[in-house]
Design an enzyme around this catalytic site. Structure first.
Site, PDB file in Angstrom:
ATOM      1  N   SER A   1      12.631   5.504   7.352  1.00  0.00           N
ATOM      2  CA  SER A   1      12.358   5.186   8.711  1.00  0.00           C
ATOM      3  C   SER A   1      12.984   3.893   8.748  1.00  0.00           C
ATOM      4  O   SER A   1      12.572   3.001   7.973  1.00  0.00           O
ATOM      5  CB  SER A   1      10.840   5.378   8.872  1.00  0.00           C
ATOM      6  OG  SER A   1      10.411   4.834  10.249  1.00  0.00           O
TER       7      SER A   1
ATOM      8  N   CYS B   1       7.312  -7.951   6.044  1.00  0.00           N
ATOM      9  CA  CYS B   1       8.610  -7.351   6.741  1.00  0.00           C
ATOM     10  C   CYS B   1       9.023  -8.535   7.528  1.00  0.00           C
ATOM     11  O   CYS B   1       8.070  -9.241   8.310  1.00  0.00           O
ATOM     12  CB  CYS B   1       8.207  -6.276   7.819  1.00  0.00           C
ATOM     13  SG  CYS B   1       9.889  -5.775   8.555  1.00  0.00           S
TER      14      CYS B   1
ATOM     15  N   CYS C   1      -0.589   4.189   9.987  1.00  0.00           N
ATOM     16  CA  CYS C   1       0.647   3.462  10.494  1.00  0.00           C
ATOM     17  C   CYS C   1       0.372   2.149  11.164  1.00  0.00           C
ATOM     18  O   CYS C   1      -0.598   2.020  11.636  1.00  0.00           O
ATOM     19  CB  CYS C   1       1.651   4.076  11.495  1.00  0.00           C
ATOM     20  SG  CYS C   1       2.177   5.442  10.951  1.00  0.00           S
TER      21      CYS C   1
ATOM     22  N   ASN D   1      -1.909   2.231  16.603  1.00  0.00           N
ATOM     23  CA  ASN D   1      -3.319   2.063  15.772  1.00  0.00           C
ATOM     24  C   ASN D   1      -3.606   0.663  16.023  1.00  0.00           C
ATOM     25  O   ASN D   1      -2.780  -0.254  15.459  1.00  0.00           O
ATOM     26  CB  ASN D   1      -3.180   2.554  14.344  1.00  0.00           C
ATOM     27  CG  ASN D   1      -2.845   3.706  14.206  1.00  0.00           C
ATOM     28  OD1 ASN D   1      -3.669   4.557  14.703  1.00  0.00           O
ATOM     29  ND2 ASN D   1      -1.612   4.312  13.472  1.00  0.00           N
TER      30      ASN D   1
ATOM     31  N   HIS E   1      10.699   3.558  20.211  1.00  0.00           N
ATOM     32  CA  HIS E   1       9.513   2.783  21.048  1.00  0.00           C
ATOM     33  C   HIS E   1       9.602   2.210  22.402  1.00  0.00           C
ATOM     34  O   HIS E   1       8.703   2.017  23.097  1.00  0.00           O
ATOM     35  CB  HIS E   1       8.847   1.587  20.233  1.00  0.00           C
ATOM     36  CG  HIS E   1       8.741   1.825  18.615  1.00  0.00           C
ATOM     37  ND1 HIS E   1       7.989   2.829  18.239  1.00  0.00           N
ATOM     38  CD2 HIS E   1       9.016   1.138  17.809  1.00  0.00           C
ATOM     39  CE1 HIS E   1       7.880   2.932  17.029  1.00  0.00           C
ATOM     40  NE2 HIS E   1       8.551   1.601  16.508  1.00  0.00           N
TER      41      HIS E   1
ATOM     42  N   GLY F   1       7.084  -2.590   5.473  1.00  0.00           N
ATOM     43  CA  GLY F   1       8.557  -3.157   5.290  1.00  0.00           C
ATOM     44  C   GLY F   1       9.644  -2.378   5.863  1.00  0.00           C
ATOM     45  O   GLY F   1       9.413  -1.403   6.113  1.00  0.00           O
ATOM     46  N   GLU F   2      10.832  -3.000   5.894  1.00  0.00           N
ATOM     47  CA  GLU F   2      11.794  -2.231   6.654  1.00  0.00           C
ATOM     48  C   GLU F   2      12.830  -1.855   5.338  1.00  0.00           C
ATOM     49  O   GLU F   2      13.614  -2.661   4.859  1.00  0.00           O
ATOM     50  CB  GLU F   2      12.671  -3.112   7.358  1.00  0.00           C
ATOM     51  CG  GLU F   2      14.093  -2.703   8.141  1.00  0.00           C
ATOM     52  CD  GLU F   2      14.141  -1.301   8.530  1.00  0.00           C
ATOM     53  OE1 GLU F   2      13.258  -0.845   9.635  1.00  0.00           O
ATOM     54  OE2 GLU F   2      14.919  -0.647   8.067  1.00  0.00           O
TER      55      GLU F   2
ATOM     56  N   GLU G   1       1.093  -1.264  -0.239  1.00  0.00           N
ATOM     57  CA  GLU G   1       0.180  -0.200  -0.031  1.00  0.00           C
ATOM     58  C   GLU G   1       0.902   1.326  -0.056  1.00  0.00           C
ATOM     59  O   GLU G   1       1.850   1.356   0.603  1.00  0.00           O
ATOM     60  CB  GLU G   1      -0.904  -0.075   1.336  1.00  0.00           C
ATOM     61  CG  GLU G   1      -1.769  -1.130   1.353  1.00  0.00           C
ATOM     62  CD  GLU G   1      -2.967  -1.120   2.358  1.00  0.00           C
ATOM     63  OE1 GLU G   1      -3.646  -2.044   2.634  1.00  0.00           O
ATOM     64  OE2 GLU G   1      -2.727  -0.323   3.286  1.00  0.00           O
TER      65      GLU G   1
ATOM     66  N   SER H   1      12.670   4.131  14.460  1.00  0.00           N
ATOM     67  CA  SER H   1      11.571   3.851  15.459  1.00  0.00           C
ATOM     68  C   SER H   1      12.042   3.242  16.532  1.00  0.00           C
ATOM     69  O   SER H   1      12.720   1.869  16.620  1.00  0.00           O
ATOM     70  CB  SER H   1      10.900   2.644  14.276  1.00  0.00           C
ATOM     71  OG  SER H   1      10.189   3.210  13.554  1.00  0.00           O
TER      72      SER H   1
ATOM     73  N   CYS I   1       3.005  -4.507  15.045  1.00  0.00           N
ATOM     74  CA  CYS I   1       2.949  -4.042  13.820  1.00  0.00           C
ATOM     75  C   CYS I   1       2.235  -5.019  12.650  1.00  0.00           C
ATOM     76  O   CYS I   1       2.774  -6.226  12.760  1.00  0.00           O
ATOM     77  CB  CYS I   1       4.352  -3.664  13.182  1.00  0.00           C
ATOM     78  SG  CYS I   1       4.311  -3.405  11.206  1.00  0.00           S
TER      79      CYS I   1
ATOM     80  N   CYS J   1       3.490   8.164   1.736  1.00  0.00           N
ATOM     81  CA  CYS J   1       4.061   7.172   2.746  1.00  0.00           C
ATOM     82  C   CYS J   1       4.231   5.843   1.703  1.00  0.00           C
ATOM     83  O   CYS J   1       3.322   5.329   1.160  1.00  0.00           O
ATOM     84  CB  CYS J   1       3.035   6.876   3.720  1.00  0.00           C
ATOM     85  SG  CYS J   1       3.676   5.539   4.908  1.00  0.00           S
TER      86      CYS J   1
ATOM     87  N   CYS K   1       8.107  -6.776  14.637  1.00  0.00           N
ATOM     88  CA  CYS K   1       7.812  -6.029  15.728  1.00  0.00           C
ATOM     89  C   CYS K   1       6.395  -6.399  16.196  1.00  0.00           C
ATOM     90  O   CYS K   1       5.743  -6.609  15.592  1.00  0.00           O
ATOM     91  CB  CYS K   1       8.115  -4.560  15.419  1.00  0.00           C
ATOM     92  SG  CYS K   1       9.529  -4.104  14.758  1.00  0.00           S
TER      93      CYS K   1
HETATM   94  N1  SAH Z   1      10.061  -0.479   9.021  1.00  0.00           N
HETATM   95  C1  SAH Z   1      10.159   0.905   9.136  1.00  0.00           C
HETATM   96  C2  SAH Z   1       9.308   1.676   8.557  1.00  0.00           C
HETATM   97  C3  SAH Z   1       7.569   0.967   8.265  1.00  0.00           C
HETATM   98  S1  SAH Z   1       7.049   1.063  10.004  1.00  0.00           S
HETATM   99  C4  SAH Z   1      10.280   1.067  10.582  1.00  0.00           C
HETATM  100  O1  SAH Z   1       9.839   0.165  11.664  1.00  0.00           O
HETATM  101  O2  SAH Z   1      10.561   2.306  11.131  1.00  0.00           O
HETATM  102  C5  SAH Z   1       6.521   3.155  10.007  1.00  0.00           C
HETATM  103  C6  SAH Z   1       6.013   3.470  11.478  1.00  0.00           C
HETATM  104  O3  SAH Z   1       4.796   2.809  11.941  1.00  0.00           O
HETATM  105  C7  SAH Z   1       7.293   2.763  12.374  1.00  0.00           C
HETATM  106  O4  SAH Z   1       7.649   3.722  13.459  1.00  0.00           O
HETATM  107  C8  SAH Z   1       6.473   1.840  13.061  1.00  0.00           C
HETATM  108  O5  SAH Z   1       6.881   1.317  14.342  1.00  0.00           O
HETATM  109  C9  SAH Z   1       5.127   2.274  13.253  1.00  0.00           C
HETATM  110  N2  SAH Z   1       3.888   1.238  13.647  1.00  0.00           N
HETATM  111  C10 SAH Z   1       3.822   0.196  13.231  1.00  0.00           C
HETATM  112  N3  SAH Z   1       2.637  -0.423  13.521  1.00  0.00           N
HETATM  113  C11 SAH Z   1       2.152   0.583  14.081  1.00  0.00           C
HETATM  114  C12 SAH Z   1       0.946   0.618  14.862  1.00  0.00           C
HETATM  115  N4  SAH Z   1      -0.044  -0.480  14.936  1.00  0.00           N
HETATM  116  N5  SAH Z   1       0.507   1.744  15.438  1.00  0.00           N
HETATM  117  C13 SAH Z   1       1.069   2.947  15.356  1.00  0.00           C
HETATM  118  N6  SAH Z   1       2.394   2.932  14.645  1.00  0.00           N
HETATM  119  C14 SAH Z   1       2.766   1.723  14.195  1.00  0.00           C
HETATM  120 FE1  SF4 Z   2       8.847  -4.207   9.929  1.00  0.00          FE
HETATM  121 FE2  SF4 Z   2       8.704  -1.692  10.677  1.00  0.00          FE
HETATM  122 FE3  SF4 Z   2       6.611  -3.190  11.102  1.00  0.00          FE
HETATM  123 FE4  SF4 Z   2       8.785  -3.517  12.739  1.00  0.00          FE
HETATM  124  S1  SF4 Z   2       7.445  -1.644  12.479  1.00  0.00           S
HETATM  125  S2  SF4 Z   2       7.851  -5.170  11.696  1.00  0.00           S
HETATM  126  S3  SF4 Z   2      10.453  -3.089  11.063  1.00  0.00           S
HETATM  127  S4  SF4 Z   2       7.567  -2.581   9.055  1.00  0.00           S
END
Ligand code: SAH
Ligand code: SF4
Length: 371
Positions: free
Chosen positions: A203, A117, A346, A303, A227, A171-172, A97, A225, A124, A110, A121
């Protein structure tokens, strides 16, 4: 005659396009012409390239193509947010997306970098689905191309439809290094999209060795990121922390900033999960941890997605966390959710794809057990 796979010029960086033209016995300046046709005027065929000779157009037609990713659907939210589901090459279910978020005179796109990925995490939904494959440079820059084209024919002299790009989709990005770098170079190149380096942000969840490599190749802005304010908690939320703990990550951030040609900051992303990482003590610990880093903090209230096991904190808790950091001298923003009605937030970006890691199966089983 066997069918020869055509080279897709959409994803070639300016340097690679020059190499390509030289390899077919053509002059360098052809690359500049073609790159402008593709990325500034949105050309999809060589016929349109009126300043390129007919003979060369015919030659290009035979060996190359300009092919954007296939758009499965486009949704426009009540608040103007646009979301595309894009089918990538390969398995017909491999979708990612892209989301465009307008905000005053800015419009931030975005962009996704991988189908799924591998980093898993805990909060996510992309991570929960496992990993299938990396996107090609054409599929990454193709998201910018599609977003701009959704407003009508591309016009280099018209209003900018995309002013900022964040590599924060699925994705990362640092796990798909070369294609992401090539696509970001195109985003910033004067003959392509011409975005300022401050307006292209990558990111990462902290793939430390690649941060050192990145600064040798580009000077985009970096978001990390984080957290969690300590390794014990971050190990749980962001498993790659076990390999590259916080101290190493922050050292890489310092190196990144020190090696940029201009003065900039790192954006620290911190997804707030109620009762997990959002208490006052953790805010103080975070303030302490980041003391020596030139940074801004972006708080993202979690989210929700089905069976995630986490909850979003109340506005009061979020504001309290923000205040502690602000009182300690940080610039702290809270990300507001946009495009709620089209699931564009996100961590809600959900492609439908074939998961090579089989993590999604485990997740579905877990959901069933919990429901
Ligand atoms: N993989 C990269 C970029 C994609 S995620 C990364 O992890 O940075 C983009 C952002 O959305 C990151 O900061 C991630 O931690 C955050 N994110 C992922 N899942 C989320 C959720 N359910 N609610 C809020 N932020 C989230
Ligand atoms: Fe991958 Fe970023 Fe999601 Fe972590 S937060 S699983 S690195 S997309």
């Amino acid at each position: 005659m066997t069918d020869i796979k055509k080279i897709n010029l959409l994803g070639l960086s300016p340097e690679k396009l020059i190499e390509f033209f030289e390899s077919i016995g053509e002059k360098k300046f052809r690359a500049t012409q073609v790159i402008k046709w593709i990325h500034q005027k949105g050309a999809e065929s060589f016929d349109e390239m009126t300043d390129v000779s007919k003979a060369l157009r015919a030659k290009l037609e035979q060996i190359c193509e300009i092919r954007g990713p296939e758009v499965v659907s486009q949704n426009i939210s009540a608040d103007g947010t646009r979301k595309w589901i894009i089918r990538t090459e390969g398995d017909k279910n491999d979708c990612v997306e892209a989301v465009l978020i307008p905000d005053g005179d800015r419009a931030t796109l975005c962009v996704s970098s991988q189908v799924g990925c591998s980093l898993d995490c805990s909060f996510c939904s992309t991570g929960k689905q496992g990993f299938n494959r990396n996107l090609t440079p054409a599929e990454i820059i193709g998201q910018v191309w599609i977003a701009i084209k959704s407003f009508g024919p591309m016009d280099p002299n018209g209003p900018r439809r995309v002013t900022n790009v964040v590599m924060m989709g699925m994705g990362e990005p640092l796990m798909n290094f070369e294609p992401v770098v090539d696509a970001m170079i195109l985003m910033m190149h004067d003959h392509a999209y011409g975005l300022s380096k401050r307006r292209v942000t990558l990111s990462t969840s902290g793939v430390v060795p690649k941060i050192y490599e990145l600064v040798k190749r580009t000077d985009v802005s970096l978001a990390v990121s984080l957290h969690a304010p300590n390794d014990a908690l971050r190990n749980e939320l962001v498993p790659i922390n076990k390999k590259y703990p916080i101290a190493e990550l922050l050292e890489a951030c310092q190196f990144y900033l020190a090696n940029l040609p201009d003065k900039r900051h790192i954006t620290i992303e911190y997804t707030l999960m109620s009762g997990v990482n959002d208490n006052e003590e953790q805010a103080h610990e975070l303030a302490e941890l980041l003391q020596t880093l030139e940074c801004k903090i972006n708080l993202i209230p979690f989210n929700p997605f089905p069976h995630s096991g986490y909850e979003k904190p109340s506005n009061n808790r979020t504001r309290r966390f923000q205040k502690i950091l602000a009182d300690a001298g940080y610039t702290v923003t809270v990300r507001t959710t946009r495009g709620d009605d089209i699931d564009a937030a996100c961590g809600q970006l959900v492609g439908d794809f074939h998961d090579k890691t089989r993590r999604s199966q485990k997740y579905i089983e877990l959901r069933e057990i919990n429901s």
